[in-house]
Design a protein around this motif. Structure first.
Motif, mmCIF file in Angstrom:
data_model
loop_
_atom_site.group_PDB
_atom_site.id
_atom_site.type_symbol
_atom_site.label_atom_id
_atom_site.label_comp_id
_atom_site.label_asym_id
_atom_site.label_seq_id
_atom_site.Cartn_x
_atom_site.Cartn_y
_atom_site.Cartn_z
ATOM 1 N N PRO A 109 43.899 25.436 32.625
ATOM 2 C CA PRO A 109 42.434 24.814 32.524
ATOM 3 C C PRO A 109 41.854 24.347 33.868
ATOM 4 N N ASP A 110 42.767 24.286 34.816
ATOM 5 C CA ASP A 110 42.135 23.775 36.163
ATOM 6 C C ASP A 110 41.606 24.950 37.080
ATOM 7 N N ASP A 111 41.924 26.195 36.625
ATOM 8 C CA ASP A 111 41.679 27.483 37.542
ATOM 9 C C ASP A 111 41.944 28.571 36.702
ATOM 10 N N CYS A 112 41.133 29.043 35.752
ATOM 11 C CA CYS A 112 41.349 30.011 34.632
ATOM 12 C C CYS A 112 41.178 31.289 35.077
ATOM 13 N N ILE A 113 40.324 31.540 36.333
ATOM 14 C CA ILE A 113 40.003 32.831 36.729
ATOM 15 C C ILE A 113 40.865 33.220 38.199
ATOM 16 N N ALA A 114 41.866 34.100 38.066
ATOM 17 C CA ALA A 114 42.657 34.028 39.547
ATOM 18 C C ALA A 114 42.066 34.772 40.423
ATOM 19 N N ALA A 115 42.266 34.475 41.800
ATOM 20 C CA ALA A 115 41.799 34.944 42.770
ATOM 21 C C ALA A 115 42.414 36.545 43.099
ATOM 22 N N LEU A 116 41.534 37.342 42.307
ATOM 23 C CA LEU A 116 41.959 38.693 42.447
ATOM 24 C C LEU A 116 41.470 39.284 43.617
ATOM 25 N N THR A 117 39.991 39.245 43.870
ATOM 26 C CA THR A 117 39.339 39.748 44.951
ATOM 27 C C THR A 117 38.571 38.534 45.813
ATOM 28 N N PRO A 118 38.081 39.031 46.982
ATOM 29 C CA PRO A 118 37.328 38.078 47.622
ATOM 30 C C PRO A 118 36.066 37.712 47.355
ATOM 31 N N TYR A 119 35.347 38.825 46.346
ATOM 32 C CA TYR A 119 34.228 38.289 45.979
ATOM 33 C C TYR A 119 34.139 37.260 44.716
ATOM 34 N N VAL A 121 36.210 34.682 44.789
ATOM 35 C CA VAL A 121 36.208 33.587 45.610
ATOM 36 C C VAL A 121 34.687 33.181 46.178
ATOM 37 N N MET A 122 34.132 34.305 46.842
ATOM 38 C CA MET A 122 32.791 33.943 47.470
ATOM 39 C C MET A 122 31.850 33.444 46.523
ATOM 40 N N ARG A 123 31.728 34.121 45.407
ATOM 41 C CA ARG A 123 30.484 34.135 44.750
ATOM 42 C C ARG A 123 30.621 33.090 43.344
ATOM 43 N N VAL A 124 32.087 32.899 43.035
ATOM 44 C CA VAL A 124 32.150 32.118 41.772
ATOM 45 C C VAL A 124 32.808 30.692 42.219
ATOM 46 N N GLY A 125 34.038 31.196 42.783
ATOM 47 C CA GLY A 125 35.012 29.960 43.125
ATOM 48 C C GLY A 125 35.789 29.442 42.041
ATOM 49 N N ARG A 126 36.415 28.649 42.078
ATOM 50 C CA ARG A 126 37.354 28.065 41.179
ATOM 51 C C ARG A 126 36.449 27.665 39.820
ATOM 52 N N VAL A 127 37.170 28.131 38.691
ATOM 53 C CA VAL A 127 36.521 28.249 37.386
ATOM 54 C C VAL A 127 37.378 27.209 36.509
ATOM 55 N N ARG A 128 36.722 26.045 35.762
ATOM 56 C CA ARG A 128 37.406 25.209 34.916
ATOM 57 C C ARG A 128 37.272 25.678 33.424
ATOM 58 N N LEU A 129 38.434 25.785 32.550
ATOM 59 C CA LEU A 129 38.371 25.940 31.260
ATOM 60 C C LEU A 129 38.108 24.757 30.562
ATOM 61 N N LEU A 130 36.832 24.635 29.859
ATOM 62 C CA LEU A 130 36.409 23.341 29.082
ATOM 63 C C LEU A 130 36.842 23.602 27.623
ATOM 64 N N THR A 181 35.892 40.216 37.042
ATOM 65 C CA THR A 181 37.224 39.643 37.260
ATOM 66 C C THR A 181 37.711 39.586 36.146
ATOM 67 N N ALA A 182 37.510 39.019 34.899
ATOM 68 C CA ALA A 182 37.946 38.867 33.713
ATOM 69 C C ALA A 182 38.370 40.246 33.045
ATOM 70 N N LYS A 183 37.491 41.284 33.307
ATOM 71 C CA LYS A 183 38.019 42.595 33.083
ATOM 72 C C LYS A 183 39.234 43.232 33.789
ATOM 73 N N LEU A 184 39.168 42.916 35.163
ATOM 74 C CA LEU A 184 40.517 43.200 35.947
ATOM 75 C C LEU A 184 41.749 42.572 35.326
ATOM 76 N N LEU A 185 41.404 41.247 35.222
ATOM 77 C CA LEU A 185 42.670 40.419 34.535
ATOM 78 C C LEU A 185 43.079 41.033 33.240
ATOM 79 N N PRO A 193 49.761 41.123 39.256
ATOM 80 C CA PRO A 193 49.179 41.645 40.248
ATOM 81 C C PRO A 193 48.992 40.647 41.734
ATOM 82 N N GLN A 194 48.774 41.335 42.737
ATOM 83 C CA GLN A 194 48.863 40.448 43.918
ATOM 84 C C GLN A 194 47.676 39.759 44.143
#
Length: 210
Positions: A109-119, A121-130, A181-185, A193-194
């Motif tokens: 819930p504190d970080d629900c979108i993994a840092a798969l790509t630099p983009y 990280v750059m465009r979205v950042g950490r995502v919280r699940l509510l 990114t969700a699709k990649l996950l 994944p790395q």
């Protein structure tokens, strides 16, 4: 940007999202900040067929000024404007992969979108699940306010993503990046994944925040 230009941009980018399948039917809503308030798509409107003149205008206190009635999820938009200085637009979608991800039971819930790509990280950042609340429940705004402006994007459980940006184009691009990114996950769900390292994430913040 003038109010007239903002209305035209909402219609153009909303149609683009709809035509590319980021929302269906009357799902999703978009808002843009103005000097004297903000614009938000009307309740039960389709993002593919918006009328500039009927887009709702609210004053700075959230009072209805003109246009159709605002989206029932106006609370989450207002909460982001109030807690994240510099927010110029908010995009809420029911995009397929991000919404599917929001239904899974094993997300952090504190970080629900993994840092798969630099983009992401750059465009979205950490995502919280509510946690889940019904659409239109004012508690949605309360949960976003409780974050204290820490996140530009959240994932509403069993509902979908909400993304804020300094302007509408940036918010749309970030929402698209989150969906990709969700699709990649999902594509990588059965593998290991790395991910980007903490050092790589820190470097992105240092270089691209200049």
């Amino acid at each position: 940007m003038s109010e007239e230009a903002a209305r035209a941009q909402i219609v153009r980018l909303a149609r683009s999202l709809f035509e590319r399948g980021y929302c269906v039917g009357s799902a999703g809503n978009i808002s843009v900040a103005l000097d004297d308030g903000w614009l938000i798509t009307p309740t039960n409107s389709c993002l593919g067929f918006l009328d500039e003149a009927r887009i709702c205008k609210l004053d700075r206190d959230g009072r209805h000024v003109s246009g159709d009635a605002p989206s029932k999820e106006v609370f989450l938009h207002r909460a982001l404007y109030e807690t994240r200085p510099g927010t110029g637009a908010v995009v809420h979608l029911h995009s397929t992969y991000a919404t599917a991800l929001s239904c899974l039971p094993d997300l952090d819930p504190d970080d629900c979108i993994a840092a798969l790509t630099p983009y992401v990280v750059m465009r979205v950042g950490r995502v919280r699940l509510l946690p889940y609340v019904r659409p239109g429940d004012p508690a949605m705004g309360d949960m976003i306010r409780a974050l204290g402006g820490a996140c530009a994007a959240v994932l509403l459980a069993n509902h979908g993503p909400v993304v804020a940006g300094p302007d509408l184009a940036s918010a749309v691009y970030a929402a698209e990046e989150l969906e990709e990114t969700a699709k990649l996950l999902f594509l990588l769900r059965d593998s290991r994944p790395q991910l980007l390292t903490a050092g790589q994430i820190e470097e992105l913040g240092r270089v691209f925040s200049r």
